[in-house]
Design an enzyme around this catalytic site. Structure first.
Site, PDB file in Angstrom:
ATOM      1  N   ASP A 190     -23.703  16.484   0.703  1.00 33.54           N
ATOM      2  CA  ASP A 190     -22.382  17.073   0.955  1.00 33.54           C
ATOM      3  C   ASP A 190     -22.208  17.633   2.365  1.00 33.54           C
ATOM      4  O   ASP A 190     -21.284  18.413   2.616  1.00 33.54           O
ATOM      5  CB  ASP A 190     -22.096  18.183  -0.080  1.00 33.54           C
ATOM      6  CG  ASP A 190     -23.076  19.338   0.027  1.00 33.54           C
ATOM      7  OD1 ASP A 190     -24.097  19.196   0.739  1.00 33.54           O
ATOM      8  OD2 ASP A 190     -22.833  20.387  -0.597  1.00 33.54           O
ATOM      9  N   ASP A 197     -26.302  23.153   4.823  1.00 30.12           N
ATOM     10  CA  ASP A 197     -25.236  23.816   5.576  1.00 30.12           C
ATOM     11  C   ASP A 197     -25.589  25.258   5.953  1.00 30.12           C
ATOM     12  O   ASP A 197     -25.317  25.685   7.073  1.00 30.12           O
ATOM     13  CB  ASP A 197     -23.897  23.755   4.827  1.00 30.12           C
ATOM     14  CG  ASP A 197     -23.972  24.324   3.432  1.00 30.12           C
ATOM     15  OD1 ASP A 197     -25.086  24.649   2.979  1.00 30.12           O
ATOM     16  OD2 ASP A 197     -22.915  24.455   2.787  1.00 30.12           O
ATOM     17  N   GLY A 217     -32.883  25.196   0.030  1.00 25.64           N
ATOM     18  CA  GLY A 217     -33.581  24.621  -1.125  1.00 25.64           C
ATOM     19  C   GLY A 217     -34.444  23.449  -0.696  1.00 25.64           C
ATOM     20  O   GLY A 217     -34.115  22.747   0.251  1.00 25.64           O
ATOM     21  N   ARG A 260     -23.658  20.771  -6.341  1.00 18.32           N
ATOM     22  CA  ARG A 260     -22.769  21.869  -5.911  1.00 18.32           C
ATOM     23  C   ARG A 260     -21.305  21.458  -6.040  1.00 18.32           C
ATOM     24  O   ARG A 260     -20.872  21.060  -7.099  1.00 18.32           O
ATOM     25  CB  ARG A 260     -23.107  22.311  -4.487  1.00 18.32           C
ATOM     26  CG  ARG A 260     -24.306  23.205  -4.445  1.00 18.32           C
ATOM     27  CD  ARG A 260     -24.322  24.054  -3.237  1.00 18.32           C
ATOM     28  NE  ARG A 260     -24.098  23.284  -2.022  1.00 18.32           N
ATOM     29  CZ  ARG A 260     -24.110  23.797  -0.818  1.00 18.32           C
ATOM     30  NH1 ARG A 260     -24.347  25.074  -0.655  1.00 18.32           N
ATOM     31  NH2 ARG A 260     -23.888  23.057   0.240  1.00 18.32           N
ATOM     32  N   ARG A 293     -28.247  38.653   9.237  1.00 20.83           N
ATOM     33  CA  ARG A 293     -27.949  39.555   8.112  1.00 20.83           C
ATOM     34  C   ARG A 293     -29.187  39.615   7.226  1.00 20.83           C
ATOM     35  O   ARG A 293     -29.200  39.113   6.119  1.00 20.83           O
ATOM     36  CB  ARG A 293     -26.744  38.966   7.345  1.00 20.83           C
ATOM     37  CG  ARG A 293     -25.898  40.004   6.698  1.00 20.83           C
ATOM     38  CD  ARG A 293     -24.553  39.448   6.267  1.00 20.83           C
ATOM     39  NE  ARG A 293     -23.861  40.478   5.520  1.00 20.83           N
ATOM     40  CZ  ARG A 293     -23.908  40.600   4.209  1.00 20.83           C
ATOM     41  NH1 ARG A 293     -24.566  39.727   3.482  1.00 20.83           N
ATOM     42  NH2 ARG A 293     -23.273  41.585   3.613  1.00 20.83           N
ATOM     43  N   ASP A 316     -27.617  16.974  -2.317  1.00 15.71           N
ATOM     44  CA  ASP A 316     -26.195  16.911  -2.706  1.00 15.71           C
ATOM     45  C   ASP A 316     -25.378  15.911  -1.875  1.00 15.71           C
ATOM     46  O   ASP A 316     -24.268  15.555  -2.274  1.00 15.71           O
ATOM     47  CB  ASP A 316     -25.549  18.297  -2.555  1.00 15.71           C
ATOM     48  CG  ASP A 316     -26.290  19.366  -3.327  1.00 15.71           C
ATOM     49  OD1 ASP A 316     -26.927  19.027  -4.342  1.00 15.71           O
ATOM     50  OD2 ASP A 316     -26.241  20.540  -2.909  1.00 15.71           O
ATOM     51  N   THR A 359     -30.275  17.633   2.156  1.00 20.99           N
ATOM     52  CA  THR A 359     -29.830  18.134   0.856  1.00 20.99           C
ATOM     53  C   THR A 359     -29.705  16.983  -0.132  1.00 20.99           C
ATOM     54  O   THR A 359     -29.243  15.896   0.228  1.00 20.99           O
ATOM     55  CB  THR A 359     -28.482  18.887   0.871  1.00 20.99           C
ATOM     56  OG1 THR A 359     -28.070  19.097  -0.475  1.00 20.99           O
ATOM     57  CG2 THR A 359     -27.371  18.136   1.601  1.00 20.99           C
TER      58      THR A 359
END
Ligand code: F6P
Length: 366
Positions: free
Chosen positions: A147, A120, A15, A189, A82, A145, A143
């Protein structure tokens, strides 16, 4: 013309966040100033897979320090390990492993080290590129956040906190005029950093964070107690990851193919409805949302971003790869990048900020 000392690449993943451009600017300026060439990779890991990168010049970073967003573009999808390549006839996503493509593209451009500016999810991919493919990586912790493990501060947090504080100031005046309960739902989050800091800065009466599951009775008691004291309004700050004791977090949606699929949201409206039903006081919820992420970074975030960007290139110059630059006791340090694979950095229950709030009579819902 003197020989190039080395070649670096920089990408922004996940983000967006205020300060991304300030980091990019610092990375590019520090690299060029020290004789390195630097590629800007478009749209995070997507650009590495698609070989969408180009050499950056000083002109590319001119004037971007105060700008929100990222001039490189970003995505929270497109994990090279992935990669969602399409769908089968039943609509199931077909995943492909693109790690070899990424390694080939980096080699073709003779890139000595990849600077990953991310949260992360992106930093974990950077770590895996090192672990499984031998790519040299330096991480920069991004971020709103706050976090991420291993650092006291991520850039972007200060701006989000300032935005939420301003929202609380504005909610105060309208709450007071209408004798209402105003609930502000903020991001974060699974961590309550934005709610806790902005709640204290904005003088909230109730601060709810994921680290302390709440009892609605406690919130109602606080609102009623204020009424008895002649305060006809109350301000509640709630982190999107908050949940009642014994209950679940409120999930807004699931985003297919994202590094992390869960998107939180909706707890604020639930809370406002419950407060109104239980107290009879008109209650409203404001969801601050992406206003916390958009726009210009604060002066603090500009300085932190600039320090981080410059320090990331210094790590490359020292040949100290596979580290993340981090803040420790207000100094920039380097920590092993595998630290980001650890547990998220949450508000400790013995945080002095919680104690300070309690001393002031703030209700934490417990
Ligand atoms: O991690 C940053 C963050 O803004 C969180 O606070 C929020 O939960 C999430 O990203 C929203 O993600 P998206 O941009 O995918 O909706």
């Amino acid at each position: 013309m003197s020989a190039v000392r080395g070649t670096l690449a920089v990408l922004t993943g996940g983000g967006d966040c205020p300060g991304l451009n300030a980091v990019i600017r610092a990375v590019v300026k520090t690299a060029l100033h020290n004789g390195y060439e630097i590629y800007g990779v478009a749209n995070g890991f997507h650009g590495l897979i698609e070989d969408d990168m180009r050499l950056m010049t000083l002109a590319d970073v001119s004037g971007i320090l105060p700008r929100g967003g990222t001039v490189l573009g970003t995505t929270n999808r497109d994990n090279p390990f992935r990669y969602a390549a399409g769908e089968d006839a039943e609509g199931n996503v077909i995943y492909e492993d693109k790690r070899d493509v990424v390694v080939r593209n980096l080699r073709e451009h003779h890139i000595d080290c990849l600077i990953v500016i991310g949260g992360d999810g992106s930093l974990k991919i950077g770590y895996d590129l090192n672990r499984y493919c031998g790519v040299n990586v330096v991480g920069v912790p991004k971020t709103i956040d706050n976090d991420l493990p291993g650092t006291e501060r991520t850039f972007g947090f200060d701006t989000a906190m300032a935005m939420a504080t301003e929202a609380l100031d504005r909610l105060h005046t309208t709450a007071e005029s209408h004798h209402r309960v105003m609930v502000l739902e903020v991001m974060g989050r699974y961590a309550g950093w934005i709610a806790l800091h902005s709640g204290l800065a904005g003088g909230a009466d109730v601060i709810l964070i994921p680290e302390i599951p709440y009892d609605i009775e406690s919130v109602i008691r606080k609102v009623k107690e204020r009424q008895e004291q002649g305060k006809q309004f109350s301000i509640v700050t709630v982190a999107e990851g908050s949940r009642p004791i014994g209950g679940e977090m409120t999930v807004a949606r699931l985003v297919k193919n994202s590094f992390e699929q869960i998107r939180l949201g909706g707890v604020g409206n639930k809370l406002a409805d419950e407060i109104e039903a239980r107290t009879g006081i008109e209650s409203r919820c404001t969801v601050l949302g992406y206003l916390q992420r958009g726009g210009s970074p604060t002066a603090y975030d500009r300085v932190l971003s600039t320090r981080y960007g410059s320090a990331a290139v210094e790590a490359c110059m020292d040949g100290e790869y596979n580290v993340m630059v981090a803040l420790s006791a207000n100094h920039i340090v380097r920590i092993p990048i595998e630290k980001v694979a650890g547990q998220p950095h949450k508000v400790p229950l013995d945080s002095d900020l919680i104690r300070v709030g309690r001393n002031l009579g703030v209700c934490f819902g417990d």
